[in-house]
Design a protein around this motif. Structure first.
Motif, PDB file in Angstrom:
ATOM      1  N   GLU A  86     -47.669 -36.282  53.668  1.00 13.65           N
ATOM      2  CA  GLU A  86     -46.980 -35.133  53.238  1.00 13.65           C
ATOM      3  C   GLU A  86     -46.730 -35.310  51.809  1.00 13.65           C
ATOM      4  N   LYS A  87     -46.528 -36.503  51.338  1.00 11.27           N
ATOM      5  CA  LYS A  87     -46.003 -36.676  49.873  1.00 11.27           C
ATOM      6  C   LYS A  87     -47.263 -36.051  49.014  1.00 11.27           C
ATOM      7  N   GLN A  88     -48.547 -36.183  49.296  1.00  8.84           N
ATOM      8  CA  GLN A  88     -49.668 -35.842  48.619  1.00  8.84           C
ATOM      9  C   GLN A  88     -49.602 -34.281  48.764  1.00  8.84           C
ATOM     10  N   VAL A  89     -49.257 -33.817  50.003  1.00 13.40           N
ATOM     11  CA  VAL A  89     -49.333 -32.333  50.137  1.00 13.40           C
ATOM     12  C   VAL A  89     -48.304 -31.816  49.041  1.00 13.40           C
ATOM     13  N   VAL A  90     -47.178 -32.251  48.964  1.00 13.45           N
ATOM     14  CA  VAL A  90     -46.060 -31.980  47.937  1.00 13.45           C
ATOM     15  C   VAL A  90     -46.494 -31.901  46.621  1.00 13.45           C
ATOM     16  N   VAL A  91     -47.189 -33.088  46.291  1.00 17.51           N
ATOM     17  CA  VAL A  91     -47.825 -33.001  44.911  1.00 17.51           C
ATOM     18  C   VAL A  91     -48.608 -32.058  44.501  1.00 17.51           C
ATOM     19  N   VAL A  92     -49.701 -31.629  45.397  1.00 14.66           N
ATOM     20  CA  VAL A  92     -50.373 -30.548  45.312  1.00 14.66           C
ATOM     21  C   VAL A  92     -49.822 -29.217  45.224  1.00 14.66           C
ATOM     22  N   GLY A  93     -48.872 -28.939  46.160  1.00 14.62           N
ATOM     23  CA  GLY A  93     -48.185 -27.952  46.383  1.00 14.62           C
ATOM     24  C   GLY A  93     -47.203 -27.587  44.842  1.00 14.62           C
ATOM     25  N   GLN A  94     -46.741 -28.648  44.515  1.00 13.66           N
ATOM     26  CA  GLN A  94     -45.853 -28.633  43.015  1.00 13.66           C
ATOM     27  C   GLN A  94     -46.777 -28.023  41.970  1.00 13.66           C
ATOM     28  N   ASN A  95     -48.040 -28.469  41.914  1.00  9.55           N
ATOM     29  CA  ASN A  95     -49.135 -28.000  40.823  1.00  9.55           C
ATOM     30  C   ASN A  95     -49.525 -26.662  41.047  1.00  9.55           C
ATOM     31  N   VAL A  96     -49.618 -26.328  42.317  1.00  7.06           N
ATOM     32  CA  VAL A  96     -50.241 -24.969  42.592  1.00  7.06           C
ATOM     33  C   VAL A  96     -49.325 -24.078  42.698  1.00  7.06           C
ATOM     34  N   TYR A  97     -48.333 -24.115  43.482  1.00  8.83           N
ATOM     35  CA  TYR A  97     -47.055 -23.137  43.606  1.00  8.83           C
ATOM     36  C   TYR A  97     -45.930 -23.208  42.612  1.00  8.83           C
ATOM     37  N   GLU A  98     -45.439 -24.199  42.614  1.00 12.76           N
ATOM     38  CA  GLU A  98     -44.007 -24.623  42.162  1.00 12.76           C
ATOM     39  C   GLU A  98     -44.159 -24.401  40.764  1.00 12.76           C
ATOM     40  N   ASN A  99     -44.920 -25.211  39.939  1.00 13.45           N
ATOM     41  CA  ASN A  99     -45.061 -25.137  38.320  1.00 13.45           C
ATOM     42  C   ASN A  99     -45.401 -23.773  38.021  1.00 13.45           C
ATOM     43  N   THR A 100     -46.410 -23.085  38.618  1.00  9.13           N
ATOM     44  CA  THR A 100     -46.936 -21.749  38.190  1.00  9.13           C
ATOM     45  C   THR A 100     -45.986 -20.969  38.376  1.00  9.13           C
ATOM     46  N   ALA A 101     -45.143 -21.056  39.438  1.00  6.03           N
ATOM     47  CA  ALA A 101     -43.994 -19.739  39.593  1.00  6.03           C
ATOM     48  C   ALA A 101     -43.140 -20.002  38.472  1.00  6.03           C
ATOM     49  N   CYS A 102     -42.532 -21.213  37.938  1.00 11.33           N
ATOM     50  CA  CYS A 102     -41.803 -21.536  36.965  1.00 11.33           C
ATOM     51  C   CYS A 102     -42.200 -20.771  35.789  1.00 11.33           C
ATOM     52  N   ASP A 103     -43.603 -20.986  35.558  1.00 10.81           N
ATOM     53  CA  ASP A 103     -44.231 -20.457  34.437  1.00 10.81           C
ATOM     54  C   ASP A 103     -44.084 -19.096  34.359  1.00 10.81           C
ATOM     55  N   ILE A 104     -44.280 -18.244  35.403  1.00  8.91           N
ATOM     56  CA  ILE A 104     -44.178 -16.911  35.331  1.00  8.91           C
ATOM     57  C   ILE A 104     -42.683 -16.600  35.340  1.00  8.91           C
ATOM     58  N   LEU A 105     -41.783 -17.246  35.762  1.00 10.48           N
ATOM     59  CA  LEU A 105     -40.511 -16.796  35.788  1.00 10.48           C
ATOM     60  C   LEU A 105     -40.006 -16.843  34.237  1.00 10.48           C
ATOM     61  N   GLN A 106     -40.380 -18.102  33.662  1.00  7.35           N
ATOM     62  CA  GLN A 106     -40.064 -18.330  32.198  1.00  7.35           C
ATOM     63  C   GLN A 106     -40.567 -17.303  31.056  1.00  7.35           C
ATOM     64  N   TYR A 107     -41.903 -17.014  31.193  1.00 11.21           N
ATOM     65  CA  TYR A 107     -42.664 -16.303  30.249  1.00 11.21           C
ATOM     66  C   TYR A 107     -42.782 -14.873  30.511  1.00 11.21           C
ATOM     67  N   VAL A 108     -42.511 -14.417  31.797  1.00  7.67           N
ATOM     68  CA  VAL A 108     -42.615 -13.107  32.147  1.00  7.67           C
ATOM     69  C   VAL A 108     -41.014 -12.488  32.289  1.00  7.67           C
ATOM     70  N   PHE A 109     -40.298 -13.162  32.926  1.00  9.62           N
ATOM     71  CA  PHE A 109     -38.893 -12.674  33.577  1.00  9.62           C
ATOM     72  C   PHE A 109     -37.773 -13.417  32.599  1.00  9.62           C
ATOM     73  N   ASN A 110     -38.162 -14.260  31.789  1.00 11.79           N
ATOM     74  CA  ASN A 110     -37.103 -15.040  31.052  1.00 11.79           C
ATOM     75  C   ASN A 110     -36.189 -15.610  31.767  1.00 11.79           C
ATOM     76  N   ILE A 111     -36.482 -16.337  32.899  1.00  2.00           N
ATOM     77  CA  ILE A 111     -35.885 -17.106  33.672  1.00  2.00           C
ATOM     78  C   ILE A 111     -35.874 -18.590  33.676  1.00  2.00           C
ATOM     79  N   ASP A 112     -35.345 -19.424  33.291  1.00  2.00           N
ATOM     80  CA  ASP A 112     -35.600 -20.642  32.956  1.00  2.00           C
ATOM     81  C   ASP A 112     -35.086 -21.773  34.344  1.00  2.00           C
ATOM     82  N   GLY A 113     -35.993 -22.038  35.029  1.00  2.00           N
ATOM     83  CA  GLY A 113     -35.630 -22.444  36.433  1.00  2.00           C
ATOM     84  C   GLY A 113     -36.708 -23.559  36.697  1.00  2.00           C
ATOM     85  N   VAL A 114     -36.359 -24.615  37.686  1.00  2.00           N
ATOM     86  CA  VAL A 114     -37.119 -25.585  38.028  1.00  2.00           C
ATOM     87  C   VAL A 114     -36.799 -26.221  39.182  1.00  2.00           C
ATOM     88  N   PHE A 115     -38.304 -26.408  39.989  1.00  2.00           N
ATOM     89  CA  PHE A 115     -38.052 -27.209  41.187  1.00  2.00           C
ATOM     90  C   PHE A 115     -37.687 -28.775  41.024  1.00  2.00           C
TER      91      PHE A 115
END
Length: 527
Positions: A86-115
């Motif tokens: 599960e830990k490795q699934v979380v790490v891959v999920g961070q890269n694919v889903y969480e980090n990219t979602a935060c990039d879109i929130l910051q650069y497109v919607f001007n929302i600075d958030g983090v998981f």
């Protein structure tokens, strides 16, 4: 780089599940929301809401997304998609889903958030990940909670081989629940997520095994609705990434708070819990009044610390107005363990055992235990006495009376063949103008036998405690702290243990080198 191009460039790759032995984190006892979760319903309108939010931005260019894409590519090349737990699934999920979602929130919607990990925030329970907004640059972080930011969304990760939802997860859950199949893995996963959402007063939660993502929303006090499945192979506005961007945008801009299912909402900023009916221990703070725990609720007001357990200042109050005359409200410290993690359950049980072994000293040298119980079989809760403020940084620690009473408390633990193992000023309390003879057990005390048979480090810890407890001032007035006859009759003097400890140390050092400096530090303690 256009947003549509970014969505295509960071499309989720297929997870590479190892052909070797797979492991998964399991819960010891499944959560049981009882009547607090009646049904699971569908939430079909979420896809329209996602499209309404993101589609107008798809053909717009955002230069920063090129940098975000380069970071995504670097992380994926470095980490890959191979997983075995599960830990490795979380790490891959961070890269694919969480980090990219935060990039879109910051650069497109001007929302600075983090998981982030749950321990970065004072949450009740231990969800895998939480989403928080970063503070504004001009905002001060020196507020009462130490700059802690509230969690707005919880994310619970599972492995694709452990959590395998059917095409109609709503029917799968409702049928299993109606048959009382609490150990069904889908039921367990949904109950666990619902528990975290409830305990933290959140409206939304995410359940994901990388291949499938579901968004949950609490409705009223006892209903949960679920989005359609977002598959890893879906792209664009139908992708898990788009769903995650939408829900993070919602909780950042519109709202995330939802009252927990208790009788009536409590004061603003206060969380509330009700203990399950079957308590492990029922006590009271007033020998003349019995606390009716069946009609009591716990008010959680201010978190003190978060480690394996969440330690919160709060109180016990009557849950129903007509029962207020049954007992007076009382302040308390509420210590909460998330026992869906087997290690947390072991730690909680060890701490409870330590309190039981030292029961005669409760209220004198350690806090009283008012009650021990569970919440939805998911949390183990200790309701203990609030003994005042920490001695760390308090000017009263300069008084000789403080050190006399502190040594007294340590010796009492030793006389019951227990050591504390974490002696420092932060684990003593001072109440008003007097110094409590109290050692707060922030981690389980250990028996001397366990200490002698484990490691040299633990032997060092014990001798350090003996040294602190034995070096009384000549001016100590023993009559001020006169022991009960019962205490003395079964007590083993601390000094009687020192020869055993010395032999243990010498025996072990014959394998390595005789530590003469260590023996010199022990010699004065025998005199």
């Amino acid at each position: 780089m256009k947003l549509s191009e970014f969505f295509s460039a960071v499309s989720a790759p297929e997870l590479n599940v190892s052909s070797g032995q797979l492991s998964s984190t399991s819960t010891t006892v499944p959560a049981n929301p009882r009547e607090c979760l009646t049904t699971l319903g569908e939430w079909p309108s979420i896809k329209k809401d996602i499209k309404k939010l993101i589609e107008p931005k798809m053909n717009l260019k955002f230069p920063e997304l090129r940098v975000a894409f380069n970071g995504f590519t670097y992380n994926m090349n470095r980490r890959g998609t191979g997983v075995v737990d599960e830990k490795q699934v979380v790490v891959v999920g961070q890269n694919v889903y969480e980090n990219t979602a935060c990039d879109i929130l910051q650069y497109v919607f001007n929302i600075d958030g983090v998981f982030s990990d749950h321990r970065t925030n004072f949450n009740v329970g231990d969800p895998d990940r939480v989403f928080v907004k970063k503070p504004e640059a001009s905002a001060s972080t020196s507020n009462d909670d130490g700059g802690n930011r509230p969690s707005r969304l919880v994310v619970e990760w599972k492995t694709p081989w452990a959590f395998q939802p059917e095409s109609n997860i709503v029917a799968q859950y409702n049928e299993a629940r109606n048959r009382s199949e609490r150990n069904n893995k889908v039921v367990k996963a949904i109950h666990q997520l619902y528990g975290y959402m409830t305990f933290i007063n959140l409206e939304f939660g995410v359940l994901c095994n990388y291949n499938s993502m579901f968004i949950f929303r609490r409705v009223d006090f006892s209903k949960l609705i679920i989005s359609p499945e977002f598959r890893w192979s879906d792209t664009g506005l139908d992708s898990p990434l788009a769903a995650l961007v939408y829900i993070c945008h919602f909780v950042s801009q519109r709202g995330y708070f939802h009252y927990s299912p208790v009788d009536t909402p409590g004061p603003a900023g206060t969380q509330e819990l009700r203990l399950d009916p079957e308590l492990e221990y029922e006590g009271t703070w007033d020998p003349d009044h019995r606390v009716r725990w069946s009609v009591a609720k716990l008010e959680l007001k201010k978190c003190i610390s978060k480690g394996k357990a969440c330690v919160i200042q709060g109180g016990v109050v009557a849950a129903k107005r007509k029962s207020r005359a049954q007992f007076n409200s009382h302040v308390a410290i509420i210590k909460i363990y998330d026992i869906t993690d087997p290690e947390n359950e072991k730690t909680a049980d060890a701490e409870i055992a330590a309190y039981n072994r030292l029961k005669r000293y409760q209220g004198r040298y350690i806090p009283r235990v008012y009650a021990v119980g569970t919440v939805w079989d998911m949390l183990k809760v200790l309701v203990i006495e609030d003994c005042g403020v920490s001695a760390k940084g308090d000017r009263k620690t300069a008084l000789r009376i403080f050190w006399k009473r502190a040594r007294k408390a340590i010796r009492k633990l030793h006389r019951r063949h227990m050591i504390h193992g974490d002696i420092h000023l932060g684990n003593f309390t001072i109440d008003g103008n007097a110094v409590n003879e109290t050692v707060i057990i922030t981690r389980p005390a250990r028996t001397v036998t366990e200490t002698i048979t484990t490691t040299m480090t633990q032997v060092d810890e014990y001798t350090d405690e003996v040294s602190a407890a034995s070096s009384d001032d000549n001016a100590t007035d023993d009559t001020e702290f006169e022991d009960d006859a019962e205490d003395e009759s079964d007590a083993i003097p601390d000094e009687a243990l020192l020869p055993t400890l010395m032999r243990m140390r010498i025996t072990m050092t014959t394998i390595m080198m005789l530590n003469l400096s260590y023996l010199k530090t022990l010699m004065p303690l025998q005199s």
